[in-house]
Design an enzyme around this catalytic site. Structure first.
Site, PDB file in Angstrom:
ATOM      1  N   THR A  15      -7.465  -1.692   6.760  1.00 35.54           N
ATOM      2  CA  THR A  15      -7.528  -1.066   8.102  1.00 35.54           C
ATOM      3  C   THR A  15      -8.991  -0.431   8.222  1.00 35.54           C
ATOM      4  OG1 THR A  15      -4.995  -0.774   8.113  1.00 35.54           O
ATOM      5  CG2 THR A  15      -6.344   0.552   9.258  1.00 35.54           C
ATOM      6  N   ASP A  59      -6.631  -8.489   4.729  1.00 40.63           N
ATOM      7  CA  ASP A  59      -5.634  -7.579   4.579  1.00 40.63           C
ATOM      8  C   ASP A  59      -4.882  -7.335   3.357  1.00 40.63           C
ATOM      9  OD1 ASP A  59      -2.735  -6.400   4.989  1.00 40.63           O
ATOM     10  OD2 ASP A  59      -3.074  -6.646   7.121  1.00 40.63           O
ATOM     11  N   SER A  60      -4.814  -6.309   2.718  1.00 41.70           N
ATOM     12  CA  SER A  60      -4.388  -6.313   1.340  1.00 41.70           C
ATOM     13  C   SER A  60      -3.263  -6.594   1.059  1.00 41.70           C
ATOM     14  CB  SER A  60      -4.567  -4.725   0.850  1.00 41.70           C
ATOM     15  OG  SER A  60      -3.514  -3.924   0.959  1.00 41.70           O
ATOM     16  N   THR A  91      -4.554  -0.228   2.296  1.00 42.78           N
ATOM     17  CA  THR A  91      -3.896   0.685   1.609  1.00 42.78           C
ATOM     18  C   THR A  91      -2.623   0.101   0.881  1.00 42.78           C
ATOM     19  OG1 THR A  91      -2.688   1.250   3.583  1.00 42.78           O
ATOM     20  CG2 THR A  91      -4.543   2.881   2.994  1.00 42.78           C
ATOM     21  N   ASP A  92      -2.087  -0.942   1.526  1.00 43.44           N
ATOM     22  CA  ASP A  92      -0.528  -1.346   1.155  1.00 43.44           C
ATOM     23  C   ASP A  92      -0.647  -1.868  -0.347  1.00 43.44           C
ATOM     24  OD1 ASP A  92       0.062  -1.187   3.738  1.00 43.44           O
ATOM     25  OD2 ASP A  92      -0.173  -3.346   4.357  1.00 43.44           O
ATOM     26  N   THR A 167       0.854   5.901  -6.272  1.00 40.98           N
ATOM     27  CA  THR A 167       1.816   5.067  -5.701  1.00 40.98           C
ATOM     28  C   THR A 167       1.393   5.382  -3.984  1.00 40.98           C
ATOM     29  OG1 THR A 167       3.814   4.134  -5.579  1.00 40.98           O
ATOM     30  CG2 THR A 167       3.724   6.506  -5.726  1.00 40.98           C
ATOM     31  N   THR A 278      12.092   3.656 -13.838  1.00 42.76           N
ATOM     32  CA  THR A 278      12.909   4.515 -13.252  1.00 42.76           C
ATOM     33  C   THR A 278      12.628   4.260 -11.699  1.00 42.76           C
ATOM     34  OG1 THR A 278      13.792   6.546 -12.424  1.00 42.76           O
ATOM     35  CG2 THR A 278      11.500   6.495 -13.629  1.00 42.76           C
ATOM     36  N   GLN A 279      13.840   4.095 -10.898  1.00 38.29           N
ATOM     37  CA  GLN A 279      13.627   3.998  -9.522  1.00 38.29           C
ATOM     38  C   GLN A 279      13.130   5.338  -8.763  1.00 38.29           C
ATOM     39  OE1 GLN A 279      17.411   2.877  -7.628  1.00 38.29           O
ATOM     40  NE2 GLN A 279      17.513   1.128  -8.770  1.00 38.29           N
ATOM     41  N   CYS A 280      13.215   6.400  -9.611  1.00 39.25           N
ATOM     42  CA  CYS A 280      13.000   7.770  -9.378  1.00 39.25           C
ATOM     43  C   CYS A 280      11.555   7.962  -8.781  1.00 39.25           C
ATOM     44  CB  CYS A 280      13.346   8.783 -10.067  1.00 39.25           C
ATOM     45  SG  CYS A 280      15.203   9.050 -10.500  1.00 39.25           S
TER      46      CYS A 280
HETATM   47  N1  ASP Z   1      -2.246  -3.785   6.028  1.00 39.32           N
HETATM   48  C1  ASP Z   1      -3.476  -2.969   5.886  1.00 39.32           C
HETATM   49  C2  ASP Z   1      -3.885  -3.409   4.399  1.00 39.32           C
HETATM   50  O1  ASP Z   1      -3.309  -2.895   3.415  1.00 39.32           O
HETATM   51  C3  ASP Z   1      -2.870  -1.625   5.840  1.00 39.32           C
HETATM   52  C4  ASP Z   1      -4.083  -0.679   5.585  1.00 39.32           C
HETATM   53  O2  ASP Z   1      -5.165  -1.025   5.153  1.00 39.32           O
HETATM   54  O3  ASP Z   1      -4.046   0.556   5.463  1.00 39.32           O
HETATM   55  O4  ASP Z   1      -4.729  -4.075   4.564  1.00 39.32           O
END
Ligand code: ASP
Length: 343
Positions: A15, A59-60, A91-92, A167, A278-280
């Site tokens: 993004t 796009d990640s 970010t993904d 995460t 763990t899912q926690c």
């Molecule tokens: N879909 C975008 C990506 O991960 C989202 C982002 O960059 O925040 O490339």
């Protein structure tokens, strides 16, 4: 390290550099020139900054082990020419990529700082500018010619975190990342305050070794009350994988039903590895607390300790890509290789 640092930015996409396509209204990647125009401050840094862009930019959500090999290869090829590296990334899957690179870059002695943004850099309220500027500052930071953070990290919304502890927890907040089981390595305010005692610095100097071998022959099962017996049995019995990660409840607990434990035991007896996480959101696996956990240990399930799902996936890919011996892999899963767990 020279007095004036040199930084290489790897621009993979995400993004941060996207713009709206006027015909569709969708966000699409754009070249690094666009980022440079939006952040004239890049010219004012007292360091040399070069850039290499992925072609095509991605796009990640399209990131793959091949992308990690490309990033690691570029770092290896340029390792001696730069003091630090900044990776601009969506970010993904940033936490997966940062985790993967932490394992692939053995004996790392230079900073590799991932960043990106929630809003494109061309938007008025963008978080991209500060993230990029902070990441460069951290990658260039040194004291007495020694680099401050020789680790793979994520810098986002004022916090520097160890990549393999991090995460993405929010698709909405600017503060999108957390490292619930490990404190931030630094916080950026008026000054950037580093928590030096939390940063791993190599004691013995060794040459960088880049491990390109990754085996993605793994899968994840997230259990839930009432999960379908047949579906779970098919998942284990027909699995072509070498390892399965189970996202269990709480401290690593699952149902006590005989068939469940037998299914897992059978997969392990056929040579598969089962890692229990763990899912926690925070906390750790401890299979010695409840009867259900004890049964899993007896079946040969390995504790993931306090590992994130992202680090579990990429650590397994790295270990399976480098070792055949299940005993060695088991031992290394129980050991902190890059600060990813506190066993
Ligand atoms: N879909 C975008 C990506 O991960 C989202 C982002 O960059 O925040 O490339």
């Amino acid at each position: 390290m020279k007095d004036t640092a040199s930084i290489l930015i790897l621009y993979t996409g995400g993004t941060i550099g996207m713009v709206h396509d006027p015909s569709t209204g969708m966000l699409v990647p754009f070249n690094f020139k666009h980022i440079e125009q939006q952040v004239p401050e890049l010219q004012r840094f007292d360091c040399r900054i070069d850039t290499i862009s992925f072609d095509p930019l991605i796009d990640s959500s399209d990131i793959s082990p091949e992308s990690w090999q490309k990033m690691a290869g570029l770092i290896e090829a340029n390792y001696h020419s730069y003091d630090g590296f900044v990776i601009l990334h969506g970010t993904d899957t940033m936490a997966y990529s940062a985790s993967a690179l932490s394992f692939m870059l053995e004996n790392l002695e230079k900073p590799v700082i991932f960043t990106g943004s929630q809003l494109p850099i061309g938007m008025i309220r963008t978080d991209g500018k500060e993230n990029l500027i902070g990441a460069i500052e951290i990658a260039a930071s040194h004291d007495n010619r020694k680099t401050t953070v020789p680790e793979v990290c994520i810098f986002f919304e004022n916090y520097l975190r160890r990549g393999n502890r991090t995460t993405k927890f929010s698709s909405e907040h600017f503060n999108a990342f957390d490292s619930p089981n490990y404190p931030p390595l630094a916080e950026a305010g008026i000054n950037i305050k580093f928590n030096h005692n939390l940063i791993i610095t190599p004691t013995v100097r060794k040459n960088l070794r880049v491990s390109m071998n990754l085996d993605s022959n793994i899968s994840i099962l997230k259990i839930f009350p009432g999960f379908n017996k047949e579906a779970v049995q098919k998942f284990f019995y027909n699995s072509p994988t070498r390892a399965i990660i189970i996202e269990s409840y709480g401290t690593g607990n699952g149902p006590s039903a005989e068939w469940y434990i037998d299914t897992i035991r059978d997969y392990i007896s056929r040579g598969g590895l089962v890692l229990n996480i763990t899912q926690c959101y925070s906390g750790r696996v401890d299979m010695s607390i409840y009867e259900t956990g004890r049964k899993l240990t007896e079946a040969g399930v390995i504790s993931g300790h306090d590992i994130t799902a992202e680090a579990a996936v990429t650590k397994l890919m790295y270990l399976l890509g480098n070792y055949d011996d299940a005993g060695i892999i088991k031992t290394l899963l129980n050991r902190s290789l890059r600060g990813e767990i506190s066993p």
